[in-house]
Enzyme design. Structure first.
Site, short mmCIF file in Angstrom:
data_model
loop_
_atom_site.label_atom_id
_atom_site.label_comp_id
_atom_site.label_asym_id
_atom_site.label_seq_id
_atom_site.Cartn_x
_atom_site.Cartn_y
_atom_site.Cartn_z
N ASP A 1 -6.13 -1.24 -2.09
CA ASP A 1 -4.72 -0.87 -2.06
C ASP A 1 -4.42 0.19 -3.12
O ASP A 1 -4.78 0.02 -4.29
CB ASP A 1 -3.90 -2.14 -2.34
N TYR B 1 12.35 8.63 4.23
CA TYR B 1 10.94 8.97 4.50
C TYR B 1 10.68 10.45 4.17
O TYR B 1 9.75 10.77 3.43
CB TYR B 1 10.61 8.69 5.98
#
Ligand code: UDP
Length: 328
Positions: free
Chosen positions: A51, A141
Site C-alpha cells: 500500500d 478528483y
C-alpha cells in the site's frame, strides 16, 4: 530498464504493463489490489502487494529494487464519488503520490509518468482542448490530479526529477487478445455498463442528464483506446531519458455523446440496450475533446484505434469472454 508501476493491476496500468514487458522492460507492479486484479498482471512482471499509504511497504520495495522510472497509476478515479467523499480523495490520492515521490527522490529515480486527466478542464475556453488551456478542475478528483501535477513541478525544480503528466480523456476498450480488460467493482463507466446491459446483467443504462448544452443534450466525451494510451506511456518514458518534463493531452480528437456511444454499442452487440434518462451526475463536464497535436508532433504518437466501433468491439470481446471480469 527496471520500472515501477503503481496500480499496475488496474485497468490502464495492466495494459501498460503488458506493453512494457513486450518491449523488454523489467517491470515491478506495486498494487494493494483494492481495485486491481492479481490475474490482470502479466506473468513476466513481478507483483508486489502493498500500500502506498504505508511507508513501511515502500521502504521494503525501494530496498529491494533500484528503479530508473516510475509510472504512477494508483489512485481513486471516480469523479462522482470524489464529490461525495472529498476527504477520501484528498487524503489518499495525495498521500499516495507524495509517499512514492519521497522514496523516488531519495533513491535517485529520474523519470516519472503521472496518470492525469481531462477532469482538469472545467468549462474550457477552446475545444478541442490543448495543453495551453487554463487548468480549472471540475471535481475533487480533478483537483487531486492538479495538485499532483503541481507537486511534480516542484520535484523537477528541487530534485531534477523529469516527469510527464498524461492527461487521459476517456480510456476505453480492451486488449484485442481478450485476456485483459476493464473490470471495476462497482462499475461506473459508460462503455462497460452499456455492455453489461447487452449481456443481460443489467436491465437498462441510466443516462446522467439530457439537458446539457450539447447537440443531443447528453455529455460529449473523447474515447481513446487503452492500447493507444499504453503506447503514449512508453514514448513518454523514453523521451524523458534525454528531454525536459512535459504534459500531454491524450485523446482521439473526436467527441461522442452518451447517446451516440449507446447507438454504436447497439450496432456492435446487436442488442437493443434500453436507456432511462435520469438526473445529472455531480462533477460531470458537458464536453471534453482533446487536442493531442503536441504529443503527435513531439513524440510521434500515432493512435491506432481511431474508430469507436472498433474500440467497442475490443471491449465487447473482453466482456463476452469474461462476463464476470477477472476470476479471482
Ligand atoms: N454516463 C452515463 N451513465 C452511466 C455512466 C456514465 O450517462 O451509467 C455518462 C457520464 O455522465 C459521462 C459519460 O457517460 O458524461 C462518461 O462517463 P464515464 O464515467 O465513463 O467517464 P468520465 O467522463 O466520468 O471519466
Amino acid at each position: 530498464m527496471k520500472v515501477l508501476v503503481t496500480g499496475g493491476a488496474g485497468y490502464i496500468g495492466s495494459h501498460v504493463v503488458e506493453m512494457l514487458v513486450e518491449k523488454g522492460y523489467e517491470v515491478v507492479v506495486f498494487d494493494n489490489l483494492s481495485a486491481g486484479h492479481r490475474s490482470a498482471v502479466h506473468k513476466d512482471a513481478t507483483l508486489v502487494v502493498g500500500d502506498l499509504l504505508n511507508k513501511g511497504d515502500l521502504e521494503k520495495l525501494f530496498a529491494a529494487h533500484q528503479f530508473e522510472g516510475i509510472l504512477h497509476f494508483a489512485s481513486h478515479i471516480l469523479v462522482g464519488e470524489s464529490m461525495e467523499k472529498p476527504f477520501k480523495y484528498f487524503n489518499d490520492n495525495m498521500a499516495a503520490i507524495w509517499n512514492v515521490l519521497e522514496f523516488a527522490t531519495a533513491n535517485g529515480v529520474k523519470r516519472f509518468i503521472l496518470s492525469s486527466t481531462a477532469a482538469l478542464f472545467d468549462d474550457p475556453e477552446r475545444i478541442p482542448i490543448s495543453e495551453d488551456e487554463p487548468l480549472k478542475p471540475g471535481s475533487v478528483y480533478g483537483e487531486t490530479k492538479y495538485m499532483a501535477e503541481r507537486t511534480l513541478m516542484w520535484m523537477d525544480r528541487i530534485y531534477g526529477l523529469r516527469y510527464c503528466a498524461l492527461r487521459y480523456f476517456n480510456a476505453c476498450g480492451a486488449h484485442p487478445n481478450g485476456h485483459i480488460g476493464e473490470d471495476h467493482h462497482p462499475e461506473s463507466h459508460l462503455i462497460p455498463i452499456t455492455l453489461q446491459v447487452a449481456l443481460g446483467q443489467r436491465d437498462s443504462l441510466a443516462i446522467y442528464g439530457s439537458d446539457y448544452d450539447t447537440p443531443d443534450g447528453t455529455c460529449v466525451r473523447d474515447y481513446v483506446h487503452v492500447l493507444d494510451l499504453a503506447e503514449a506511456h512508453i514514448l513518454a518514458l523514453e523521451a524523458l531519458g534525454n528531454g525536459p518534463s512535459r504534459v500531454y493531452n491524450l485523446g482521439s480528437g473526436t467527441g461522442y455523446s452518451v447517446k451516440e456511444v449507446v447507438e454504436v454499442a447497439r450496432q456492435v452487440t446487436g442488442h437493443a440496450i434500453p436507456t432511462v434518462e435520469t438526473e445529472r451526475r455531480p462533477g460531470d463536464l458537458p464536453r471534453l475533446i482533446a487536442d493531442s497535436t503536441r504529443i503527435k508532433r513531439e513524440l510521434g504518437w500515432a493512435p491506432e484505434f481511431d474508430n469507436l466501433h472498433v474500440i467497442i468491439e475490443t471491449a465487447w470481446n473482453w466482456h463476452q469472454k469474461h462476463p464476470n471480469g477477472f476470476e479471482e
